[in-house]
Design an enzyme around this catalytic site. Sequence first.
Site, PDB file in Angstrom:
ATOM      1  N   LYS A   1       4.906  -3.461   0.809  1.00 49.64           N
ATOM      2  CA  LYS A   1       5.843  -2.730   1.656  1.00 49.64           C
ATOM      3  C   LYS A   1       6.351  -3.571   2.811  1.00 49.64           C
ATOM      4  O   LYS A   1       7.513  -3.453   3.214  1.00 49.64           O
ATOM      5  CB  LYS A   1       5.203  -1.444   2.200  1.00 49.64           C
ATOM      6  CG  LYS A   1       5.124  -0.341   1.169  1.00 49.64           C
ATOM      7  CD  LYS A   1       4.980   1.022   1.841  1.00 49.64           C
ATOM      8  CE  LYS A   1       4.854   2.129   0.814  1.00 49.64           C
ATOM      9  NZ  LYS A   1       4.499   3.416   1.407  1.00 49.64           N
TER      10      LYS A   1
ATOM     11  N   LYS B   1       8.125   2.115 -11.440  1.00 48.65           N
ATOM     12  CA  LYS B   1       7.715   3.498 -11.276  1.00 48.65           C
ATOM     13  C   LYS B   1       8.930   4.366 -10.921  1.00 48.65           C
ATOM     14  O   LYS B   1       9.812   3.912 -10.195  1.00 48.65           O
ATOM     15  CB  LYS B   1       6.707   3.539 -10.107  1.00 48.65           C
ATOM     16  CG  LYS B   1       5.786   4.712 -10.089  1.00 48.65           C
ATOM     17  CD  LYS B   1       4.704   4.502  -9.020  1.00 48.65           C
ATOM     18  CE  LYS B   1       4.373   5.844  -8.381  1.00 48.65           C
ATOM     19  NZ  LYS B   1       3.266   5.759  -7.426  1.00 48.65           N
TER      20      LYS B   1
ATOM     21  N   LYS C   1      11.447   7.829  -5.434  1.00 50.40           N
ATOM     22  CA  LYS C   1      12.472   8.462  -4.616  1.00 50.40           C
ATOM     23  C   LYS C   1      13.278   7.421  -3.855  1.00 50.40           C
ATOM     24  O   LYS C   1      14.359   7.713  -3.357  1.00 50.40           O
ATOM     25  CB  LYS C   1      11.853   9.477  -3.655  1.00 50.40           C
ATOM     26  CG  LYS C   1      10.502   9.123  -3.105  1.00 50.40           C
ATOM     27  CD  LYS C   1       9.786  10.360  -2.573  1.00 50.40           C
ATOM     28  CE  LYS C   1       8.315  10.046  -2.267  1.00 50.40           C
ATOM     29  NZ  LYS C   1       7.512  11.233  -2.112  1.00 50.40           N
TER      30      LYS C   1
END
Length: 331
Positions: free
Chosen positions: A111, A194, A197
Amino acid sequence: MDRVFSGAQPTGNMHLGNYLGAFRNWVRLQDNYECVYCIVDMHAITTFQDPKTLHAQTIEAAAAYIASGVDPEKSVLFNQSQVGEHAELAWIFNCVARMGWLNRMTQFKDKAGKNREKASVGLYVYPNLMAADILLYKANRVPVGEDQKQHLELARDIAQKFNHDFGVELFPEIEPVIMGEATRVMSLRNGQNKMSKSDPSDGSRINLTDDQDTIAKKIKKAKTDSELLPAKAEDLAGRPEAINLVSIYAALGDMSKDEVCAQFEGKGFGDFKPALTELAVEKLAPVTNEMAKLMKDPKHIENVLADGAVRAKAIAAPVLAEVKAAIGFVR
Ligand code: TRP
């Protein structure tokens, strides 16, 4: 009785991956365990969130949990920031966890990317807050996806070190609960990623707010290959998009991947996709309809969350008091 804790972040739209990988399994656990389900808004702000969007998405997340079958009477359903004990215990865990432990967390590395220096400090200590979420309820069963396993191991280490350092048996052992078929739903556009969103392509995911036509269109456009479906799931090896669609079918239909292959053996995606669309619409319609209904009354959802927060606090406050006593804080 064993206690279950799990949570999801209110960032972005809720989608099929959240439903099959998380919510649906949470619902099934409600009958056998005392369950605490949390919308982790404090985790969400480890990266900047627009306030209006965060607020709306917290309501949407609650609606998605409830529409999927999380029963706020049976389980405790709340948003993290309404229960201040999470932040308090997280601070204590910041003092228990070691820098070296956090430096090993692969999700932080992913991240933060190359720009570590610019990541928030919150993003770095995120796993300590997650450990606090779980241990505040002395929860010993935690359903999560594969990507959260390392964080659970860290929570276990924190619990053990706390117990050891303060000579108490306060925190239980945490067991990850691994979920069934299609726990990892992949992007419809790329079977290696994956379903997420944060993917800029809306066609990569099926949102729980999508209507039937949109679902049909997205499945029609989903990336596939030109081969036929084999008799056995193991022969799908090397075909990530095919595996993904078969897994989604299996999860929605409560079947194994082998059963899906046996049913469609020798057929191509021209036959498989319409069948998948029909199943997806059939299974998702009750959820999406209920969600749309709930979203029309956000005040009601706010009340449900406020009530859940009171019940969460009733469990969390005595545990935090025990922790403070063990540490030697004057109370
Ligand atoms: N980190 C989890 C995720 O991003 C969300 C989460 C926060 C969580 N606290 C938790 C999951 C406690 C399980 C238990 O998916």
